[in-house]
Each structure stands twice: as C-alpha cells, then as structure tokens.
Design a protein around this motif. Structure first.
Motif, PDB file in Angstrom:
ATOM      1  N   SER A 139       0.829  -1.211   0.000  1.00  0.00           N
ATOM      2  CA  SER A 139       0.000   0.000   0.000  1.00  0.00           C
ATOM      3  C   SER A 139       0.861   1.258   0.000  1.00  0.00           C
ATOM      4  CB  SER A 139      -0.939  -0.005   1.224  1.00  0.00           C
ATOM      5  OG  SER A 139      -1.817  -1.106   1.170  1.00  0.00           O
ATOM      6  N   CYS A 143       0.695   4.184  -2.713  1.00  0.00           N
ATOM      7  CA  CYS A 143       0.469   5.574  -2.315  1.00  0.00           C
ATOM      8  C   CYS A 143       1.500   6.500  -2.975  1.00  0.00           C
ATOM      9  CB  CYS A 143       0.531   5.690  -0.793  1.00  0.00           C
ATOM     10  SG  CYS A 143       0.217   7.351  -0.159  1.00  0.00           S
ATOM     11  N   ALA A 157      -4.568   7.799  -3.341  1.00  0.00           N
ATOM     12  CA  ALA A 157      -3.540   7.838  -2.301  1.00  0.00           C
ATOM     13  C   ALA A 157      -4.171   7.711  -0.917  1.00  0.00           C
ATOM     14  CB  ALA A 157      -2.733   9.126  -2.404  1.00  0.00           C
ATOM     15  N   LEU A 161      -3.535   4.929   1.999  1.00  0.00           N
ATOM     16  CA  LEU A 161      -3.211   5.258   3.383  1.00  0.00           C
ATOM     17  C   LEU A 161      -4.194   4.597   4.348  1.00  0.00           C
ATOM     18  CD1 LEU A 161      -2.280   9.038   3.057  1.00  0.00           C
ATOM     19  CD2 LEU A 161      -0.733   7.133   3.595  1.00  0.00           C
TER      20      LEU A 161
END
Length: 347
Positions: A139, A143, A157, A161
């Motif tokens: 992840s 991002c 993004a 997060l």
C-alpha cells in the motif's frame, strides 16, 4: 536441622535403651531402621549417614551392656540389626538421590518448555505479522505512485493510506491474539457474517494474487447463519491457507493457478470451509505432519502457519484437516459451529 537431628538421636537412644533393659527374643535393634528412614526424609545425605553410624554404634553398645538372654542369640540379633540398618541406609540414600534427580530433571524440562514456548511464540509472531506488514509495504508503494502522478491522485492515495492504517491495526490485533493463545485465553467471539468475514480477509490478498497471476473463485452458499467467532483469528486462518495455496502454485502454468474458496452449511450445526489449489498436492505422510509446529514442505517455510491455524480452529470447537490429489492439488477444510441468535439464547 539441629533440633531434628537431636530428636532422631533421642529416638535411636530410646530404642537402644529398650533393647538393653528387655529380655526379648527378637532383634529390637532392627527398629533403628525407622530412625534412618525418618532421617532420609528430613536430613541431607551426610547427616543420614551419620545417623546410621550412630544407630549401629548404639546397637553394638546395647548388646555389650545387655545382661539378659542367651549370648549367642544376642549376637545373631545384633548382626541382623546391623545388616538391616546398613542395607536400609544404602537403599534409602539411593532412592533419595533418584528422587532428587527426578525433581531436577522436571525443573530442567519445565525450563526448556518455557524457552520452547517463547521460541514458538516469537516464530508465530514473525510469521503472522509478516502478512499485514507485506500489505503495508504494498500500500505504501501504491500511495507513492498515486502521489507521483500529474496531477496527484489524492483519492487513490487516501485509499492506500487507509489500507496502511487498517493493516497496522491488524498487525497489532494479531500480536494481541497470539499473546492470548500463549496464555491459553479463550477467543474473543462475536457475531460475524460469513461472506463479509471471508471477503475482508481475501481483500488483503488482492496484490499478491495479481502479482502471481492467480485467479480467485469464491462460492459462499446463500442463507448461511452468522457464526460466533473471533474475527481476527478466523481471518488469520483464511489468509494462512490462501497464502499456502498461492505458494503451492508458483511452479504451475498460469492458466492452472486457480484459488478456490467454498463455504457451505455441512449440517444444521456446522459450517464447512474449503480452500483448494491446483498445485502438486501433498504426500500421504505430509497430510498430517504439515500441522506440526516447525514442519514445512517449503524450503524456506517456518512451519508455523498451519499449526497456529489448527490451534485457532480447535479453540473455536472446529477441526482442520487436509485432502490431496496429485492431479488436482491440495484442499484444506475446516469446520466451525453454525449458530443462530435464537439457538444461543437460554430457554
């Protein structure tokens, strides 16, 4: 210890006095073995040997000062008493040493067991936390890529997060559950929707499945009752079985890389979960051994995932087992009690 020693010597002296002043046909000195046996239980080995010598001396002195009875019979009684005292002392000291050895061995084994438990717990944490940490890394990379686009894709993004935060919490929950398992705590159960629980776990595998070109097929029977289970632990099991299945298909053709999940109501009181792969399967000897701690069919495997998974399922009053076919791969099955809110309520 001094008081105990004085009491024992007093008892030995009393037996010797009785032997001296009485005219009995039996060897009264034999009763000195009672003093030795008591000494073995309350005194160290050297003190026991000293008590035994004193008892033997008193027995000889008793014979020397006795004015009654036949001299020859008295001598035989003395020899019998001395042999009994010496033999009892020897055997009692050997038994005492053996008992001490057993106690020391038990203490040593208990220490080793504690060390092994700590090692298994550490291995478990390393194995289980690796999954959410890998998801966090994936992840994080996503991002960065979304932020590097022109213009930055803030929505994507933000989703990445959010996944990072969720996986971080998941790692924390896994550690807490593993600590609970080490203390033999009961699972923290709650009402769970079967399909939602399964899908939430499988969403964490999306990146891995795409990277390995694995096709995911899920079939959940309609109308399943909710299950009373620990959500994090059940998702642990699902992820462990899924990751093992993906690993088993690394060497097969891409078109055969199919991960199949099936959930059905096996009976009115039991759910059946099945996880199938298209790998090379398991040998008959491995079908049960794969559930042993630290045993793995993978070259770099830790051998903890299936052992942990079986512990979790059994703590939920279910069972976990494997079946295999070299042509169609391996299938891992586990059951969980099927319950309804009504059946859980008291009459």
């Amino acid at each position: 210890m001094t008081l105990r020693l004085l009491l024992l010597l007093g008892l030995a002296l009393g037996i010797a006095a009785i032997d001296t002043v009485t005219d009995l046909e039996i060897a009264v000195g034999v009763f000195q073995i009672a003093v030795v046996l008591i000494a073995v239980r309350i005194l160290p080995a050297r003190a026991v040997a000293g008590v035994s010598i004193v008892c033997m001396i008193l027995t000889v002195l008793s014979y020397r000062f006795t004015r009654f009875g036949d001299t020859e019979a008295g001598l035989i009684n003395v020899l019998i008493s001395l042999a009994a005292i010496a033999g009892t002392t020897y055997l009692a000291l050997r038994l005492s040493a053996a008992i001490r050895t057993v106690h020391q061995t038990r203490a040593h084994l208990a220490h080793i067991t504690r060390i092994n438990m700590l090692g298994e717990l550490a291995a478990s944490i390393a194995h289980e936390v690796n999954q959410p940490l890998a998801a966090v890394a994936t992840s994080s990379g996503a991002c960065l890529r979304w932020m590097a686009t022109e213009p930055p894709n803030l929505a994507k993004a933000q989703q990445a997060l959010e996944r990072i935060i969720a996986d971080t919490h998941r790692a924390s929950d896994i550690i807490a559950r593993l600590r609970g398992m080490a203390r033999h705590q009961a699972p923290s159960k709650q009402w769970l929707n079967v399909a939602d629980t399964l899908n939430a776990a499988l969403r964490l595998l999306t990146g891995e499945l795409n990277e390995q070109n694995v096709t995911l097929r899920v079939h959940v029977e309609e109308g399943l009752p909710p299950m009373l289970a620990d959500e994090v632990q059940i998702q642990q099991v699902i992820l462990n079985l899924a990751m093992n299945a993906v690993e088993a298909m690394r060497q097969v053709d891409v078109e055969r890389r199919i991960l199949q999940f099936d959930v059905a109501l096996e009976s009115r009181q039991q759910l059946l979960f099945s996880v199938s792969d298209q790998g090379s399967g398991l040998s008959p000897s491995d079908r049960e051994r794969v559930f042993e701690a630290f045993y793995s069919t993978k070259q770099d495997g830790m051998g903890m995932g299936l052992a942990i998974s079986r512990s979790i399922i059994e703590a939920h009053d279910g069972r976990l087992w494997a079946s295999s076919d070299p042509q169609t791969g391996a299938t891992f099955h586990f059951t969980l009690p099927a319950v309804t809110r009504e059946s859980d309520e008291p009459n």
